[in-house]
Design a protein around this motif. Structure first.
Motif, PDB file in Angstrom:
ATOM      1  N   SER A  57       8.165 -22.912  14.292  1.00 52.66           N
ATOM      2  CA  SER A  57       9.220 -23.160  13.762  1.00 52.66           C
ATOM      3  C   SER A  57      10.165 -21.550  13.989  1.00 52.66           C
ATOM      4  N   ASP A  58      11.249 -21.718  14.267  1.00 48.23           N
ATOM      5  CA  ASP A  58      12.228 -20.453  14.812  1.00 48.23           C
ATOM      6  C   ASP A  58      11.482 -19.653  15.774  1.00 48.23           C
ATOM      7  N   GLY A  59      10.479 -20.143  16.563  1.00 49.23           N
ATOM      8  CA  GLY A  59       9.652 -19.461  17.422  1.00 49.23           C
ATOM      9  C   GLY A  59       8.229 -18.791  16.889  1.00 49.23           C
ATOM     10  N   GLU A  60       8.269 -19.254  15.460  1.00 49.65           N
ATOM     11  CA  GLU A  60       7.061 -18.550  15.057  1.00 49.65           C
ATOM     12  C   GLU A  60       5.875 -19.409  15.086  1.00 49.65           C
ATOM     13  N   LEU A  61       4.634 -19.023  15.344  1.00 56.00           N
ATOM     14  CA  LEU A  61       3.467 -19.734  15.570  1.00 56.00           C
ATOM     15  C   LEU A  61       3.092 -20.420  14.076  1.00 56.00           C
ATOM     16  N   PRO A  62       2.498 -21.370  13.993  1.00 58.68           N
ATOM     17  CA  PRO A  62       1.838 -22.071  12.957  1.00 58.68           C
ATOM     18  C   PRO A  62       0.637 -21.146  12.292  1.00 58.68           C
ATOM     19  N   THR A  63       0.714 -20.999  10.970  1.00 56.66           N
ATOM     20  CA  THR A  63      -0.186 -20.158   9.964  1.00 56.66           C
ATOM     21  C   THR A  63      -1.296 -20.697   9.552  1.00 56.66           C
ATOM     22  N   ASN A  64      -1.368 -22.058   9.646  1.00 52.69           N
ATOM     23  CA  ASN A  64      -2.876 -23.049   9.200  1.00 52.69           C
ATOM     24  C   ASN A  64      -3.952 -22.410  10.325  1.00 52.69           C
ATOM     25  N   HIS A  65      -4.855 -22.183   9.242  1.00 53.06           N
ATOM     26  CA  HIS A  65      -6.250 -21.776   9.518  1.00 53.06           C
ATOM     27  C   HIS A  65      -6.058 -20.381  10.413  1.00 53.06           C
ATOM     28  N   VAL A  66      -5.246 -19.419   9.993  1.00 58.01           N
ATOM     29  CA  VAL A  66      -5.429 -18.397  10.596  1.00 58.01           C
ATOM     30  C   VAL A  66      -5.710 -17.101   9.685  1.00 58.01           C
ATOM     31  N   PHE A  67      -6.366 -15.924  10.248  1.00 58.20           N
ATOM     32  CA  PHE A  67      -6.784 -14.852   9.667  1.00 58.20           C
ATOM     33  C   PHE A  67      -5.673 -13.748   9.738  1.00 58.20           C
ATOM     34  N   HIS A  68      -5.245 -13.228   8.821  1.00 55.00           N
ATOM     35  CA  HIS A  68      -4.399 -11.971   8.976  1.00 55.00           C
ATOM     36  C   HIS A  68      -5.129 -10.683   8.584  1.00 55.00           C
ATOM     37  N   GLU A  69      -5.505  -9.692   9.426  1.00 53.43           N
ATOM     38  CA  GLU A  69      -6.204  -8.483   8.869  1.00 53.43           C
ATOM     39  C   GLU A  69      -5.051  -7.304   9.246  1.00 53.43           C
ATOM     40  N   THR A  70      -4.777  -6.662   8.017  1.00 53.79           N
ATOM     41  CA  THR A  70      -3.944  -5.384   7.871  1.00 53.79           C
ATOM     42  C   THR A  70      -4.415  -4.275   7.640  1.00 53.79           C
ATOM     43  N   ILE A  71      -4.470  -3.260   8.273  1.00 50.95           N
ATOM     44  CA  ILE A  71      -5.027  -2.011   7.932  1.00 50.95           C
ATOM     45  C   ILE A  71      -3.966  -0.966   7.585  1.00 50.95           C
ATOM     46  N   GLU A  72      -4.009  -0.439   6.412  1.00 53.01           N
ATOM     47  CA  GLU A  72      -3.207   0.348   5.553  1.00 53.01           C
ATOM     48  C   GLU A  72      -3.671   1.605   5.485  1.00 53.01           C
ATOM     49  N   ILE A  73      -2.932   2.725   5.731  1.00 55.14           N
ATOM     50  CA  ILE A  73      -3.266   4.298   5.710  1.00 55.14           C
ATOM     51  C   ILE A  73      -2.342   4.842   4.876  1.00 55.14           C
ATOM     52  N   THR A  74      -2.621   5.403   3.842  1.00 50.78           N
ATOM     53  CA  THR A  74      -1.540   6.083   2.980  1.00 50.78           C
ATOM     54  C   THR A  74      -2.051   7.492   2.477  1.00 50.78           C
ATOM     55  N   HIS A  75      -1.070   8.279   2.563  1.00 53.38           N
ATOM     56  CA  HIS A  75      -1.441   9.622   2.270  1.00 53.38           C
ATOM     57  C   HIS A  75      -0.552  10.289   1.305  1.00 53.38           C
ATOM     58  N   GLY A  76      -1.078  10.991   0.195  1.00 51.75           N
ATOM     59  CA  GLY A  76      -0.231  11.681  -0.839  1.00 51.75           C
ATOM     60  C   GLY A  76       0.111  13.258  -0.476  1.00 51.75           C
ATOM     61  N   TRP A  77       1.249  13.197  -0.289  1.00 51.70           N
ATOM     62  CA  TRP A  77       1.862  14.684   0.093  1.00 51.70           C
ATOM     63  C   TRP A  77       2.031  15.670  -1.334  1.00 51.70           C
ATOM     64  N   THR A  78       2.505  14.771  -2.223  1.00 50.65           N
ATOM     65  CA  THR A  78       2.897  15.550  -3.452  1.00 50.65           C
ATOM     66  C   THR A  78       2.362  14.889  -4.371  1.00 50.65           C
ATOM     67  N   THR A  79       2.502  15.176  -5.990  1.00 49.21           N
ATOM     68  CA  THR A  79       2.387  14.475  -6.946  1.00 49.21           C
ATOM     69  C   THR A  79       2.974  13.356  -7.026  1.00 49.21           C
ATOM     70  N   TRP A  80       4.238  13.194  -6.389  1.00 46.95           N
ATOM     71  CA  TRP A  80       5.152  12.182  -6.681  1.00 46.95           C
ATOM     72  C   TRP A  80       5.464  11.557  -5.342  1.00 46.95           C
TER      73      TRP A  80
END
Length: 255
Positions: A57-80
């Motif tokens: 759909s709109d050029g997007e591949l189907p999502t059925n029976h697919v795994f999505h694996e996302t790596i997220e790396i977050t660093h705290g620079w200050t207290t806010w």
């Protein structure tokens, strides 16, 4: 610090006015806290679409029976202030195994010294993704975050808006994509609750209900160690435009 009140005032605007449900690479309702100064959080988002789309759909591949694996790396620079970085990946048959794209996400929070009655922060996420996995290949997400811990109850509301710069939604304006979470501490370790992810379309020109995305998840959080994060849930799509069944899991570690 003078910029913080300006950024936080934007949250109030979005909360009053209230594209898509949150992408199936990172299914999470954010809390207001940022990663501690000098610390880094490493997270793996693992999501499996049990029942999803089966045609292109709109050029997007189907999502059925697919795994999505996302790596997220977050660093705290200050207290806010923190910065997060995402690496999106897809695992599936018929050409659906690939590196999908990356986002960067700076976030500011109201400092605890302000003693506000609720937690408040503002996240902005910008990046790109391949057209085969998301027809909108360059996007900006603005996510106000308001949460509250009240006894054993926890509430979080993310009145998110999305802007596409390339793709079918590029000229539709801001897409309203609210997220909500409510949970209760069953024990000191286990919390159970519900999470909602939606997308109603552009402000004041909302899509018909059948074209909107609405998903509910039954989810659990395990709080067995302050340096670890665990969240898992099973979700169902309520409209024809949403994937019908998804399992999601988040494992995180602070360093």
């Amino acid at each position: 610090m003078m910029r913080l009140p300006i950024l936080l005032s934007i949250i109030a605007i979005f909360s009053i006015v209230g594209a898509r449900a949150q992408d199936n690479y990172e299914i999470q309702v954010y809390g207001s806290e940022t990663v501690e100064k000098g610390h880094t959080m490493l997270e793996l988002h693992s999501n499996y679409t049990i029942q999803g789309s089966k045609t292109i759909s709109d050029g997007e591949l189907p999502t059925n029976h697919v795994f999505h694996e996302t790596i997220e790396i977050t660093h705290g620079w200050t207290t806010w202030f923190e910065t997060g970085f995402y690496i999106f990946n897809s695992l599936g048959s018929d050409g659906r195994t690939a590196y999908v794209g990356s986002h960067i996400r700076p976030r500011v929070a109201a400092p605890e010294s302000w003693h506000w009655p609720v937690g408040v922060s503002l996240s902005t996420e910008f990046g790109f993704q391949k057209a085969a996995f998301d027809a909108n290949t360059c996007t900006l997400e603005i996510r106000p975050i308001i949460d509250k811990k009240w006894g054993g109850w926890y509430f979080s509301f993310n009145p998110t808006v999305d802007q596409s710069f390339a793709g079918p939604d590029a000229h539709r304006g801001l897409i309203f994509s609210p997220n909500f979470k409510q949970s209760y501490d069953i024990t000191k370790v286990v919390a159970l609750g519900i999470e909602y992810y939606g997308s109603t379309g552009p402000f004041f020109h909302y899509d018909p209900i059948k074209e909107q995305d609405h998903q509910f998840f039954l989810a659990t959080d395990l709080n067995f160690n302050p340096n670890w994060e665990f969240n898992a849930g099973l979700g169902w799509g309520l409209t024809s435009n949403a994937d019908k069944a998804i399992f999601k899991m988040i494992i995180g570690r602070r360093f």
